[in-house]
Structure formats: structure tokens, C-alpha cells
Design an enzyme around this catalytic site. Structure first.
Site, PDB file in Angstrom:
ATOM      1  CB  CYS A  69      -0.892  -0.098   1.211  1.00  0.00           C
ATOM      2  SG  CYS A  69      -1.917   1.462   1.441  1.00  0.00           S
ATOM      3  CB  CYS A  78      -2.285  -0.887   7.810  1.00  0.00           C
ATOM      4  SG  CYS A  78      -3.901  -1.568   6.928  1.00  0.00           S
ATOM      5  CE1 TYR A 320     -21.298  -0.193  28.155  1.00  0.00           C
ATOM      6  CE2 TYR A 320     -21.245  -2.587  29.016  1.00  0.00           C
ATOM      7  CZ  TYR A 320     -20.838  -1.061  29.234  1.00  0.00           C
ATOM      8  OH  TYR A 320     -20.604  -0.608  30.505  1.00  0.00           O
ATOM      9  CD  GLU A 341     -26.534   0.658  22.483  1.00  0.00           C
ATOM     10  OE1 GLU A 341     -25.694  -0.458  22.480  1.00  0.00           O
ATOM     11  OE2 GLU A 341     -26.113   1.678  22.006  1.00  0.00           O
ATOM     12  CB  CYS A 416     -13.138  -3.918  20.567  1.00  0.00           C
ATOM     13  SG  CYS A 416     -14.063  -2.456  21.418  1.00  0.00           S
TER      14      CYS A 416
HETATM   15  C1  LIG Z   1     -18.781  -2.890  21.129  1.00  0.00           C
HETATM   16  S1  LIG Z   1     -20.259  -2.259  20.618  1.00  0.00           S
HETATM   17  C2  LIG Z   1     -21.385  -3.801  20.920  1.00  0.00           C
HETATM   18  C3  LIG Z   1     -22.643  -3.834  20.420  1.00  0.00           C
HETATM   19  C4  LIG Z   1     -23.293  -5.300  20.111  1.00  0.00           C
HETATM   20  N1  LIG Z   1     -23.041  -5.930  21.359  1.00  0.00           N
HETATM   21  C5  LIG Z   1     -22.575  -5.874  18.801  1.00  0.00           C
HETATM   22  O1  LIG Z   1     -21.953  -6.989  18.934  1.00  0.00           O
HETATM   23  O2  LIG Z   1     -22.922  -5.594  17.741  1.00  0.00           O
HETATM   24  C6  LIG Z   1     -20.511  -1.290  22.209  1.00  0.00           C
HETATM   25  C7  LIG Z   1     -21.950  -0.780  22.319  1.00  0.00           C
HETATM   26  O3  LIG Z   1     -22.086   0.097  23.494  1.00  0.00           O
HETATM   27  C8  LIG Z   1     -22.874   1.109  23.343  1.00  0.00           C
HETATM   28  N2  LIG Z   1     -22.535   2.293  24.544  1.00  0.00           N
HETATM   29  C9  LIG Z   1     -21.485   2.943  24.432  1.00  0.00           C
HETATM   30  N3  LIG Z   1     -21.472   3.455  25.679  1.00  0.00           N
HETATM   31  C10 LIG Z   1     -22.377   3.007  26.348  1.00  0.00           C
HETATM   32  C11 LIG Z   1     -23.150   3.398  27.530  1.00  0.00           C
HETATM   33  N4  LIG Z   1     -22.604   4.461  28.403  1.00  0.00           N
HETATM   34  N5  LIG Z   1     -24.199   2.785  28.131  1.00  0.00           N
HETATM   35  C12 LIG Z   1     -24.699   2.025  27.118  1.00  0.00           C
HETATM   36  N6  LIG Z   1     -24.363   1.426  25.837  1.00  0.00           N
HETATM   37  C13 LIG Z   1     -23.289   2.148  25.498  1.00  0.00           C
HETATM   38  C14 LIG Z   1     -22.704   1.500  21.931  1.00  0.00           C
HETATM   39  O4  LIG Z   1     -23.663   2.590  21.541  1.00  0.00           O
HETATM   40  C15 LIG Z   1     -22.278   0.266  21.171  1.00  0.00           C
HETATM   41  O5  LIG Z   1     -23.715   0.028  20.635  1.00  0.00           O
END
Ligand SMILES: C[S@@+](CC[C@H](N)C(=O)[O-])C[C@H]1O[C@@H](n2cnc3c(N)ncnc32)[C@H](O)[C@@H]1O
Length: 460
Positions: A69, A78, A320, A341, A416
Site C-alpha cells: 500500500c 494499518c 451494550y 444500550e 475490543c
Molecule cells: C462494541 S459495541 C457492541 C454492540 C453489540 N453487542 C454488537 O456486537 O453489535 C458497544 C455498544 O455499546 C454502546 N454504548 C457505548 N457507551 C454506552 C453506555 N455508556 N451505556 C450503554 N451503551 C453504551 C454503543 O452504542 C455500542 O452499541
């Protein structure tokens, strides 16, 4: 003049760095692979350690290869593009181990070998681009006098500049073509990129999402509303690319440099697109989270099922929960799932997704996890298993405290960010849980990011 040091890179640690040593002091070294001897410049001297960046490799690792790249490593997306894939996977495994041992203080958990990703390129279903008036020139491009309109990736260390790209190898060809066409049309429209220093201009960010079926969602983030101007560009784009199913304009009039905004206006098509995971349909709004690597996501979710060892009678708490992906994926294995969420639209999508798939045993609620935890709203029901999948910052200490207080026998933690995972695991272990198994999953080849699943059980 920055101080230069000759140093050998040690073990890999989180953030694409290696832990090294110089004159008895710890060094967090960027841009080097374990075992490489490098000449590095000192970026920062902190009280307990030094931050340094390799400038020249004096003794190269055998795992280095040529990058394919022209924007690597400048664009910053990356970090491991010139490293053999198997070695990338090994680095990620070592980083997860290190975070569990060093941050989590756990030395005896069952760490499974990383699940590798077969598709090393074109795997991303979503990409975010930045508009800028200031173009960042790569070494090859120096001398080009083409200031004024740039749409590309945010240039690392230059917060006001963007790198104009030809194509990004991590995203599919279709997304690259749409990015190009849209950039040219917006450039021709006379609409001005936003200036993050003066807070003037109009075009801020662009988010492209591609579904498994090949539908495209475009979310153009602007400082203000100019419906007719954007509609003109959207009409031209939809004519050229009939697979554009949704063209949305999000307004962010605030000073914060974020692709979120206070309002999203539908310009063309529908407000949502439908994507799929393992035969289930998911309706997605422009601002909702969805895993970016469709190839790997079923492997991740199948591992959650394996770790959970459901017997069919469980009531599960999905924290979440986003648009309900995990809840709905596991729904046929359990009695009931309750999801929480933050994002309103995501919860609306989650409810609709349950309907779309004819699933009746999942319910979803909106709320900020920290507030819900503080106010005792999370554990109004009795749960058998908690699945928690927080954003990169991990769980707020109040949320961890609530989990510990609940006494729920099993927690499956999907993360993550191995470093916040390590931090939260330490708190959960102090609170009476034991980390039994850990599974790293590579969802993001060529980057240092890695997904981790941990199984924690309550000590008797
Ligand atoms: C890593 S994602 C996981 C989503 C889902 N479990 C998936 O696999 O698609 C984290 C999620 O946490 C939500 N989030 C972030 N901060 C939050 C908070 N303070 N309270 C509740 N949810 C939250 C985000 O909007 C997002 O949808």
C-alpha cells in the site's frame, strides 16, 4: 532536536508497541517488531518510562515483508501491513496474554490460540473518511500543489489535515469506487470542507457502509443543513450507483470532531439498511454500531455460545447490546434475553430486528450503563448469565461494581480492547469472579486491534 537512541524491541504490548529498555528505563517503542534493533527518537519522557518511535531499522525481523500500500504507514489505519499475517496473529495473541497477566494480574487462565482471519483485505463493511481543506502529502506526492479539497483519512499527528487516497485495501472495491465518485461530485459542487481550526466550512465526515447483499448506506456529516445542495449530489450518486439504498445527512453543528451529530436527515432511499449475520436480518440506522468484519463475526458469536454452555433455561442479560445482534443470535438457545444500550436508534433497530426475525424472547431497553448501574436498574430481574460487550473504554467501575453485586454465576466478556479488558478482569477477580478461559479473535488484519472473549465464573 529529538534525542536518538539505539534500542532492541522487546515483547509486544497493546497499542502496536513493544516494551523495551534503555539505560535501565522502560521504553514503549512504536513502529518496531520484537527483536528488531532500531534507531528511535524519543517522543516523550514520562516519570516511569520513555515513549520512542523507531526511525530506522538497523536489524530487521525475518517476519517483515514489503507493504503493498502506497499510503502505509503514513495513513495510520494499518500498523502491521508489512508484517507476515501469521506473525501479526502471534503478536495479537501475545498482547492479549500480556494484558491479562500484567494488567489483569491473572497468571493461570486457559488462553486459547487466536482465531485467525482468512480474508486479509477488503474485509471492512464500514469506513469513515474525513474532509479537510488541508491535504497531507505523502513522500511520493510532495510537490503536488493541489490544496483546497481533500477527502480521505485523517492524517496522524496533523489533526487538521487529511490524506487523499486512491484506494484503501481494507475496504471492498465497491466502497472504494463510491468514495471516489462522491469525492469528485462534492468537489465539483463547490461545497466547502470543514476547517477544524477556524470552525468554518461545511463538509465534515463521510461514512460508507456496505451490507452483505451489496447495498450501500451513505452518511454525510455536515456542519449545517443544506438539503437541496446535498440532494443534487445524492441524486447523481444514486443514478450512477443504484445499489445506494440509503443516503443520510447527519448534522454536527458543534465543535467536537466527531461523526455523530444532533440530527440525521434522510436525503434519498430509506432511513435504514438490512444486513445479515448467520441467516438473521438486522436493520441498521446510520449511527448504530455493527461489527465491521462480516467474515469473522459468526466465529465470534459462536464462541460466545460455546463459552456460555446454555441449557435452554437461562435468562441472559446482554449489556451494550447495540442493534441486538448477540441477543438475537443466541435467542434460540435460551429462555429469554434482556438487552441494554445507550443509543436510542440502536434500541429501536433491536426491537424491529426481533420482529423481522420472528423472535419473541428478547426485550431491549435504552439507557446509559453507568446511570443504570448507579440507579440499580440493571438487576431488577434474576439472570443466569451476563454477556457484556462494552466499547473500547471498557466498563465504568460502577458497572463492574453492579455486576459483582449481582452475584450472577457466569459472565461472558467480549472486548475490543485487551488493556481495558485486563483492567476490568482484575476488578471482577477481586470481586469474587475467576477468569477461566480466554479466546482472542482476529477481526482486523493489518491493524493492532483484536477482539477477546473471556469467561468468568463466580467463586463458590
Ligand atoms: C462494541 S459495541 C457492541 C454492540 C453489540 N453487542 C454488537 O456486537 O453489535 C458497544 C455498544 O455499546 C454502546 N454504548 C457505548 N457507551 C454506552 C453506555 N455508556 N451505556 C450503554 N451503551 C453504551 C454503543 O452504542 C455500542 O452499541
Amino acid at each position: 532536536m529529538k534525542q536518538l537512541i539505539e534500542i532492541t524491541a522487546g515483547k509486544p504490548i497493546y497499542g502496536g508497541k513493544c516494551l523495551s529498555e534503555y539505560e535501565g528505563r522502560k521504553v514503549m517503542l512504536e513502529r518496531a517488531l520484537p527483536g528488531e534493533k532500531v534507531l528511535a527518537y524519543v517522543k516523550n519522557k514520562k516519570s516511569g518510562y520513555i515513549e520512542a518511535v523507531a526511525k530506522e531499522i538497523l536489524e530487521k525481523s525475518v517476519h517483515r515483508k514489503e507493504s503493498d500500500c502506497r499510503y502505509y504507514p503514513t495513513c495510520g489505519g494499518c500498523k502491521l501491513r508489512d508484517v507476515e499475517y501469521d506473525y501479526q496473529a502471534w503478536i495479537k495473541e501475545e498482547v492479549v496474554k500480556d494484558c491479562i497477566r500484567r494488567i489483569g494480574k491473572v497468571t493461570d487462565c486457559g488462553m486459547l490460540p487466536i482465531i485467525k482471519c482468512e480474508l486479509h483485505n477488503n474485509y471492512r463493511n464500514k469506513t469513515e473518511f474525513t474532509f479537510s481543506k488541508l491535504r497531507y502529502y505523502t513522500e511520493e506526492e510532495k510537490g503536488l500543489e493541489e490544496e483546497g479539497f481533500t477527502l480521505g483519512f485523517h492524517a496522524p499527528k496533523f489533526f487538521s489535515k487529511a490524506i487523499d487516497i486512491e484506494r484503501c485495501h481494507l475496504q471492498p472495491d465497491l466502497t472504494n469506487r463510491i468514495y471516489h465518485a462522491l469525492r469528485e461530485k462534492l468537489k465539483a459542487s463547490g461545497l466547502e470542507p470543514y476547517d477544524v481550526v477556524k470552525h468554518t466550512g461545511f463538509l465534515r465526515y463521510l461514512i460508507l457502509r456496505k451490507t452483505n447483499a451489496g447495498e450501500i448506506m451513505i452518511n454525510l456529516i455536515t456542519k449545517a443543513k443544506r438539503f437541496n445542495d446535498i440532494k443534487k449530489v445524492a441524486d447523481e450518486m444514486c443514478e450512477e450507483f443504484p445499489m445506494i439504498a440509503s443516503f443520510v445527512n447527519t448534522i454536527n453543528s458543534g465543535l467536537a470532531s466527531t461523526a455523530f451529530g444532533e440530527e440525521s436527515i434522510l436525503i434519498r432511499g430509506s432511513e435504514t439498511v438490512i444486513d445479515t449475520i448467520g441467516g438473521l436480518k438486522f436493520e441498521l440506522s446510520c449511527n448504530t454500531f455493527f461489527q465491521v468484519n462480516p467474515e469473522q463475526v459468526t466465529k465470534l458469536y459462536d464462541k460466545i455460545i460455546e463459552f456460555s454452555e446454555f441449557n435452554g433455561s437461562e435468562t441472559v442479560l446482554d449489556l451494550y447490546c447495540g442493534v441486538g445482534t448477540i441477543s438475537l443470535y443466541i435467542s434460540h438457545k435460551v429462555k429469554k434475553v434482556v438487552g441494554f444500550e445507550l443509543v436510542d436508534n440502536a434500541v429501536e433497530n433491536a426491537r424491529r430486528n426481533a420482529e423481522l426475525n420472528g423472535i419473541k424472547n428478547c426485550v431491549f431497553f435504552t439507557g446509559d450503563m453507568m446511570k443504570l448501574a448507579k440507579e440499580g436498574e440493571l438487576f431488577k430481574e434474576k439472570y443466569d448469565i451476563i454477556i457484556t460487550d462494552p466499547p473500547r473504554d471498557g466498563m465504568h467501575p460502577k458497572v463492574v461494581e453492579a455486576l459483582i453485586g449481582s452475584g450472577v454465576p457466569k459472565i461472558v466478556y467480549v472486548s475490543c480492547n485487551p488493556s481495558t479488558f485486563g483492567r476490568d478482569v482484575q476488578l471482577l477477580e477481586e470481586g469474587g469472579y475467576k477468569l477461566l478461559k480466554v479466546q482472542p479473535v482476529d477481526m482486523f488484519p493489518h491493524t493492532f486491534h483484536v477482539e477477546t472473549i473471556g469467561l468468568l465464573v463466580k467463586n463458590n
